[in-house]
Write a protein that holds these residues in place. Structure first.
Motif, short mmCIF file in Angstrom:
data_model
loop_
_atom_site.label_atom_id
_atom_site.label_comp_id
_atom_site.label_asym_id
_atom_site.label_seq_id
_atom_site.Cartn_x
_atom_site.Cartn_y
_atom_site.Cartn_z
N GLU A 40 193.99 -37.37 37.40
CA GLU A 40 193.61 -36.09 37.83
C GLU A 40 194.73 -34.96 37.31
N SER A 42 196.09 -30.66 36.90
CA SER A 42 195.88 -29.54 36.83
C SER A 42 197.07 -28.48 36.30
N SER A 43 196.78 -27.29 36.36
CA SER A 43 197.86 -26.49 35.55
C SER A 43 197.89 -25.08 35.97
N THR A 44 199.02 -24.50 35.81
CA THR A 44 199.04 -23.03 36.07
C THR A 44 199.48 -22.29 34.78
N GLN A 46 195.41 -22.20 35.15
CA GLN A 46 194.24 -22.97 34.86
C GLN A 46 193.47 -22.64 33.58
N THR A 60 191.56 -27.83 32.39
CA THR A 60 192.07 -28.16 33.75
C THR A 60 191.46 -26.93 34.85
N PRO A 61 191.37 -27.16 36.02
CA PRO A 61 191.69 -28.90 36.79
C PRO A 61 190.46 -29.76 36.46
N SER A 62 190.77 -30.85 36.25
CA SER A 62 189.80 -32.08 35.86
C SER A 62 190.16 -33.40 36.25
N ARG A 63 189.17 -34.25 36.64
CA ARG A 63 189.33 -35.69 36.85
C ARG A 63 188.83 -36.52 35.80
N TYR A 97 198.49 -38.33 38.98
CA TYR A 97 198.27 -36.77 39.10
C TYR A 97 199.20 -36.21 38.14
N ASP A 99 200.51 -32.00 37.48
CA ASP A 99 200.35 -30.67 37.73
C ASP A 99 201.38 -29.90 36.88
#
Length: 213
Positions: A40, A42-44, A46, A60-63, A97, A99
């Motif tokens: 999973e 995610s990013s900042t 996105q 992102t975000p993605s699983r 995960y 991030d």
């Protein structure tokens, strides 16, 4: 013949009375489940592109499910941001995960170096006169400013002068030696008034006006 028939009937009855059964053995086995996990991300900010072992897998975000056990190289890419990457381990039955924070690419701004502007000094080359009064007599100061910083000052008799002009304040600095005693140097500071085209003798606030040479 009758006796043989009776024996056959009796034998048949015996078989039927004892019963007959058939046993079926089931060897059904559940299929072997593949050992997989998920990732999973995610990013900042996105919307970063996801590359898993160099293969594009969305943004992102993605699983990402059903990943076999093992290590994967993850890379996130976003326009105007520095690419982010790391190795991640995926384990069966677990979710790993990520991030990530993507750093913006800072483009250095070049501040232009100001070019110093030199304001040309006002043109003061020429001849100037100042009428003076000493008691009952009058006199005239005749000032000749020549190009190159030389000239003459005549107060009854001519004297060789040297002059310079401050390009910032436009103040005219004049110096001259007494012809009878060269060790005595006199100084005269003048302000140039462009509006009236006059040289103001600072020490006595007297104006020199321009005259033909």
């Amino acid at each position: 013949m009758h006796k043989q028939l009776c024996v056959l009937v009796a034998l048949t009855a015996l078989i039927l009375s004892s019963g007959c059964s058939t046993t079926t053995t089931s060897n059904t086995q559940s299929p072997i489940q593949q050992a997989t996990g998920s990732l999973e991300l995610s990013s900042t900010p996105q919307g970063a592109e996801i590359y898993l072992d160099g293969v594009y897998r969305g943004t992102t975000p993605s699983r990402i499910p059903d990943l076999p056990n093992g290590s994967y190289q993850v890379e996130l890419r976003l326009h105007d941001h520095t690419a982010w990457d790391m190795d991640v381990e995926v384990q069966a039955g677990n979710t790993s995960y990520i991030d990530a924070t993507l750093a913006p690419i800072v483009v250095p701004t070049t501040i232009p170096t100001p070019v110093p502007t030199t304001i040309p000094p006002k043109t003061v080359v020429g001849c100037w006169e100042l009428d003076t009064y000493k008691g009952n007599s009058t006199g005239t100061y005749h000032l000749e400013l020549q190009s190159g910083g030389t000239g003459r000052l005549t107060v009854g008799y001519p004297m060789i002068i040297h002059w310079s002009q401050d390009p910032t304040t436009n103040v005219i600095y004049v110096s001259c030696a007494n012809p009878h005693d060269p060790t005595k140097i006199s100084h005269m500071d003048l302000d140039y008034d462009e509006t009236t085209d006059t040289l103001i003798w600072r020490e006595v606030s007297a104006p020199f006006t321009r005259v033909p040479c």
